[in-house]
Design a protein around this motif. Structure first.
Motif, PDB file in Angstrom:
ATOM      1  N   TYR A 158      53.156   9.716 -15.457  1.00  0.00           N
ATOM      2  CA  TYR A 158      52.130   8.695 -15.225  1.00  0.00           C
ATOM      3  C   TYR A 158      51.612   8.737 -13.789  1.00  0.00           C
ATOM      4  O   TYR A 158      50.406   8.842 -13.542  1.00  0.00           O
ATOM      5  N   SER A 159      52.510   8.695 -12.833  1.00  0.00           N
ATOM      6  CA  SER A 159      52.087   8.627 -11.434  1.00  0.00           C
ATOM      7  C   SER A 159      51.532   9.962 -10.942  1.00  0.00           C
ATOM      8  O   SER A 159      50.560   9.971 -10.171  1.00  0.00           O
ATOM      9  N   ALA A 160      52.103  11.076 -11.373  1.00  0.00           N
ATOM     10  CA  ALA A 160      51.608  12.377 -10.927  1.00  0.00           C
ATOM     11  C   ALA A 160      50.154  12.579 -11.339  1.00  0.00           C
ATOM     12  O   ALA A 160      49.332  13.036 -10.538  1.00  0.00           O
ATOM     13  N   PHE A 161      49.828  12.205 -12.564  1.00  0.00           N
ATOM     14  CA  PHE A 161      48.458  12.369 -13.044  1.00  0.00           C
ATOM     15  C   PHE A 161      47.472  11.571 -12.197  1.00  0.00           C
ATOM     16  O   PHE A 161      46.457  12.095 -11.734  1.00  0.00           O
ATOM     17  N   LEU A 162      47.781  10.307 -11.955  1.00  0.00           N
ATOM     18  CA  LEU A 162      46.863   9.459 -11.184  1.00  0.00           C
ATOM     19  C   LEU A 162      46.838   9.841  -9.704  1.00  0.00           C
ATOM     20  O   LEU A 162      45.781   9.788  -9.066  1.00  0.00           O
ATOM     21  N   ILE A 163      47.963  10.237  -9.157  1.00  0.00           N
ATOM     22  CA  ILE A 163      48.001  10.643  -7.746  1.00  0.00           C
ATOM     23  C   ILE A 163      47.183  11.912  -7.526  1.00  0.00           C
ATOM     24  O   ILE A 163      46.436  12.014  -6.544  1.00  0.00           O
ATOM     25  N   VAL A 164      47.295  12.873  -8.430  1.00  0.00           N
ATOM     26  CA  VAL A 164      46.513  14.109  -8.284  1.00  0.00           C
ATOM     27  C   VAL A 164      45.015  13.800  -8.357  1.00  0.00           C
ATOM     28  O   VAL A 164      44.227  14.316  -7.556  1.00  0.00           O
ATOM     29  N   ILE A 165      44.614  12.953  -9.299  1.00  0.00           N
ATOM     30  CA  ILE A 165      43.200  12.570  -9.385  1.00  0.00           C
ATOM     31  C   ILE A 165      42.755  11.900  -8.086  1.00  0.00           C
ATOM     32  O   ILE A 165      41.700  12.235  -7.532  1.00  0.00           O
ATOM     33  N   HIS A 166      43.557  10.965  -7.597  1.00  0.00           N
ATOM     34  CA  HIS A 166      43.229  10.271  -6.340  1.00  0.00           C
ATOM     35  C   HIS A 166      43.025  11.266  -5.204  1.00  0.00           C
ATOM     36  O   HIS A 166      42.041  11.201  -4.466  1.00  0.00           O
ATOM     37  N   HIS A 167      43.955  12.183  -5.060  1.00  0.00           N
ATOM     38  CA  HIS A 167      43.907  13.115  -3.936  1.00  0.00           C
ATOM     39  C   HIS A 167      42.761  14.125  -4.069  1.00  0.00           C
ATOM     40  O   HIS A 167      42.117  14.461  -3.069  1.00  0.00           O
ATOM     41  N   VAL A 168      42.496  14.601  -5.275  1.00  0.00           N
ATOM     42  CA  VAL A 168      41.380  15.535  -5.458  1.00  0.00           C
ATOM     43  C   VAL A 168      40.061  14.854  -5.093  1.00  0.00           C
ATOM     44  O   VAL A 168      39.232  15.420  -4.380  1.00  0.00           O
ATOM     45  N   VAL A 169      39.881  13.628  -5.550  1.00  0.00           N
ATOM     46  CA  VAL A 169      38.664  12.889  -5.219  1.00  0.00           C
ATOM     47  C   VAL A 169      38.596  12.615  -3.720  1.00  0.00           C
ATOM     48  O   VAL A 169      37.563  12.847  -3.073  1.00  0.00           O
ATOM     49  N   LEU A 170      39.686  12.142  -3.148  1.00  0.00           N
ATOM     50  CA  LEU A 170      39.714  11.810  -1.726  1.00  0.00           C
ATOM     51  C   LEU A 170      39.394  13.019  -0.852  1.00  0.00           C
ATOM     52  O   LEU A 170      38.526  12.955   0.029  1.00  0.00           O
ATOM     53  N   PHE A 171      40.058  14.136  -1.097  1.00  0.00           N
ATOM     54  CA  PHE A 171      39.837  15.314  -0.260  1.00  0.00           C
ATOM     55  C   PHE A 171      38.501  15.987  -0.552  1.00  0.00           C
ATOM     56  O   PHE A 171      37.911  16.605   0.335  1.00  0.00           O
ATOM     57  N   SER A 172      38.005  15.866  -1.778  1.00  0.00           N
ATOM     58  CA  SER A 172      36.674  16.397  -2.083  1.00  0.00           C
ATOM     59  C   SER A 172      35.604  15.599  -1.348  1.00  0.00           C
ATOM     60  O   SER A 172      34.649  16.173  -0.818  1.00  0.00           O
ATOM     61  N   LEU A 173      35.748  14.286  -1.318  1.00  0.00           N
ATOM     62  CA  LEU A 173      34.800  13.460  -0.572  1.00  0.00           C
ATOM     63  C   LEU A 173      34.911  13.724   0.929  1.00  0.00           C
ATOM     64  O   LEU A 173      33.906  13.681   1.647  1.00  0.00           O
ATOM     65  N   GLU A 174      36.117  13.985   1.379  1.00  0.00           N
ATOM     66  CA  GLU A 174      36.307  14.253   2.802  1.00  0.00           C
ATOM     67  C   GLU A 174      35.626  15.549   3.230  1.00  0.00           C
ATOM     68  O   GLU A 174      34.956  15.596   4.258  1.00  0.00           O
ATOM     69  N   SER A 175      35.795  16.599   2.439  1.00  0.00           N
ATOM     70  CA  SER A 175      35.172  17.878   2.807  1.00  0.00           C
ATOM     71  C   SER A 175      33.700  17.905   2.442  1.00  0.00           C
ATOM     72  O   SER A 175      32.888  18.473   3.160  1.00  0.00           O
ATOM     73  N   PHE A 176      33.338  17.309   1.310  1.00  0.00           N
ATOM     74  CA  PHE A 176      31.976  17.173   0.809  1.00  0.00           C
ATOM     75  C   PHE A 176      31.200  18.486   0.853  1.00  0.00           C
ATOM     76  O   PHE A 176      30.022  18.542   1.211  1.00  0.00           O
ATOM     77  N   THR A 177      31.892  19.562   0.498  1.00  0.00           N
ATOM     78  CA  THR A 177      31.257  20.873   0.426  1.00  0.00           C
ATOM     79  C   THR A 177      32.041  21.741  -0.548  1.00  0.00           C
ATOM     80  O   THR A 177      33.226  21.505  -0.784  1.00  0.00           O
ATOM     81  N   PHE A 178      31.379  22.737  -1.108  1.00  0.00           N
ATOM     82  CA  PHE A 178      32.062  23.665  -2.000  1.00  0.00           C
ATOM     83  C   PHE A 178      32.548  24.906  -1.260  1.00  0.00           C
ATOM     84  O   PHE A 178      33.243  25.733  -1.830  1.00  0.00           O
ATOM     85  N   SER A 179      32.205  25.052   0.002  1.00  0.00           N
ATOM     86  CA  SER A 179      32.583  26.258   0.738  1.00  0.00           C
ATOM     87  C   SER A 179      34.092  26.362   0.943  1.00  0.00           C
ATOM     88  O   SER A 179      34.637  27.443   0.922  1.00  0.00           O
ATOM     89  N   GLY A 180      34.764  25.256   1.152  1.00  0.00           N
ATOM     90  CA  GLY A 180      36.212  25.279   1.321  1.00  0.00           C
ATOM     91  C   GLY A 180      36.931  24.693   0.130  1.00  0.00           C
ATOM     92  O   GLY A 180      37.936  24.000   0.293  1.00  0.00           O
ATOM     93  N   TYR A 181      36.414  24.973  -1.079  1.00  0.00           N
ATOM     94  CA  TYR A 181      36.953  24.345  -2.288  1.00  0.00           C
ATOM     95  C   TYR A 181      38.425  24.691  -2.503  1.00  0.00           C
ATOM     96  O   TYR A 181      39.221  23.816  -2.840  1.00  0.00           O
ATOM     97  N   PHE A 182      38.806  25.951  -2.296  1.00  0.00           N
ATOM     98  CA  PHE A 182      40.206  26.349  -2.493  1.00  0.00           C
ATOM     99  C   PHE A 182      41.119  25.604  -1.518  1.00  0.00           C
ATOM    100  O   PHE A 182      42.172  25.111  -1.899  1.00  0.00           O
ATOM    101  N   THR A 183      40.699  25.490  -0.283  1.00  0.00           N
ATOM    102  CA  THR A 183      41.474  24.759   0.715  1.00  0.00           C
ATOM    103  C   THR A 183      41.611  23.287   0.329  1.00  0.00           C
ATOM    104  O   THR A 183      42.679  22.693   0.478  1.00  0.00           O
ATOM    105  N   THR A 184      40.532  22.716  -0.181  1.00  0.00           N
ATOM    106  CA  THR A 184      40.558  21.311  -0.600  1.00  0.00           C
ATOM    107  C   THR A 184      41.535  21.106  -1.746  1.00  0.00           C
ATOM    108  O   THR A 184      42.310  20.144  -1.747  1.00  0.00           O
ATOM    109  N   ILE A 185      41.540  22.002  -2.716  1.00  0.00           N
ATOM    110  CA  ILE A 185      42.457  21.896  -3.861  1.00  0.00           C
ATOM    111  C   ILE A 185      43.905  22.079  -3.409  1.00  0.00           C
ATOM    112  O   ILE A 185      44.797  21.328  -3.836  1.00  0.00           O
ATOM    113  N   VAL A 186      44.157  23.028  -2.532  1.00  0.00           N
ATOM    114  CA  VAL A 186      45.519  23.236  -2.015  1.00  0.00           C
ATOM    115  C   VAL A 186      45.985  21.996  -1.264  1.00  0.00           C
ATOM    116  O   VAL A 186      47.112  21.532  -1.445  1.00  0.00           O
ATOM    117  N   ARG A 187      45.113  21.461  -0.428  1.00  0.00           N
ATOM    118  CA  ARG A 187      45.440  20.225   0.311  1.00  0.00           C
ATOM    119  C   ARG A 187      45.753  19.083  -0.638  1.00  0.00           C
ATOM    120  O   ARG A 187      46.699  18.328  -0.437  1.00  0.00           O
TER     121      ARG A 187
END
Length: 167
Positions: free
Chosen positions: A117-146
């Motif tokens: 339960y928590s892993a699913f929601l935490i991963v969604i939270h972090h993917v959205v948070l770090f995607s908004l932070e980078s706001f670019t597709f150029s460092g997409y792999f780095t964003t996903i790893v982060r």
């Protein structure tokens, strides 16, 4: 929820303060940032009204944003997991358990259930948070790893906190 209102208010402020003064100052590396404050959304009772859940999720995120100076990124990520939480719970929890006045915690449902339960929601939270932070597709792999590394670290601290405060 009404009988535990003071408890949840204290949890809200405790998690925000611990996030701000402890976890925001942990510098493991640039790829790992724990965001333990999401535990508040995770442990809210099943029977909580969806509108109130969204309001509380947004309030938590905007409070962290105001303290961190992040301009709505946490509010967006928290509101999204607040929105998705009932759907995730309906997939992994039976209707009988869902209708009880229980909170989704390790003490109530066990470690395996809480991890899913928590892993699913935490991963969604972090993917959205770090995607908004980078706001670019150029460092997409780095964003996903982060997002994944931070999710693992956050999940570790969430589980540790759950065990520390479970009855």
């Amino acid at each position: 929820m009404k009988s535990n209102l003071v408890k949840y208010i204290l949890i809200f402020f405790a998690l925000v303060l611990v996030q701000q003064f402890v976890f925001n100052n942990i510098e493991l590396n640039t790829y790992m940032n724990p965001y333990v404050y999401v535990l508040f959304i995770l442990i809210l009772p099943f029977t909580l009204n969806r509108s109130l859940l969204l309001l509380l999720s947004f309030s938590l995120g905007i409070t962290v944003d105001l303290l961190s100076g992040t301009l709505g990124m946490h509010a967006a990520a928290c509101t999204l997991i607040g929105y998705l939480r009932p759907y995730v719970l309906s997939v992994i929890t039976s209707r009988e358990e869902f209708e009880q006045e229980l909170a989704p915690t390790v003490a109530t449902y066990g470690l395996t259930w809480f991890l899913k339960y928590s892993a699913f929601l935490i991963v969604i939270h972090h993917v959205v948070l770090f995607s908004l932070e980078s706001f670019t597709f150029s460092g997409y792999f780095t964003t996903i790893v982060r997002a994944l590394l931070s999710s693992i670290l956050t999940l570790f601290f969430v589980i540790l906190t759950e065990f520390a405060f479970s009855k």
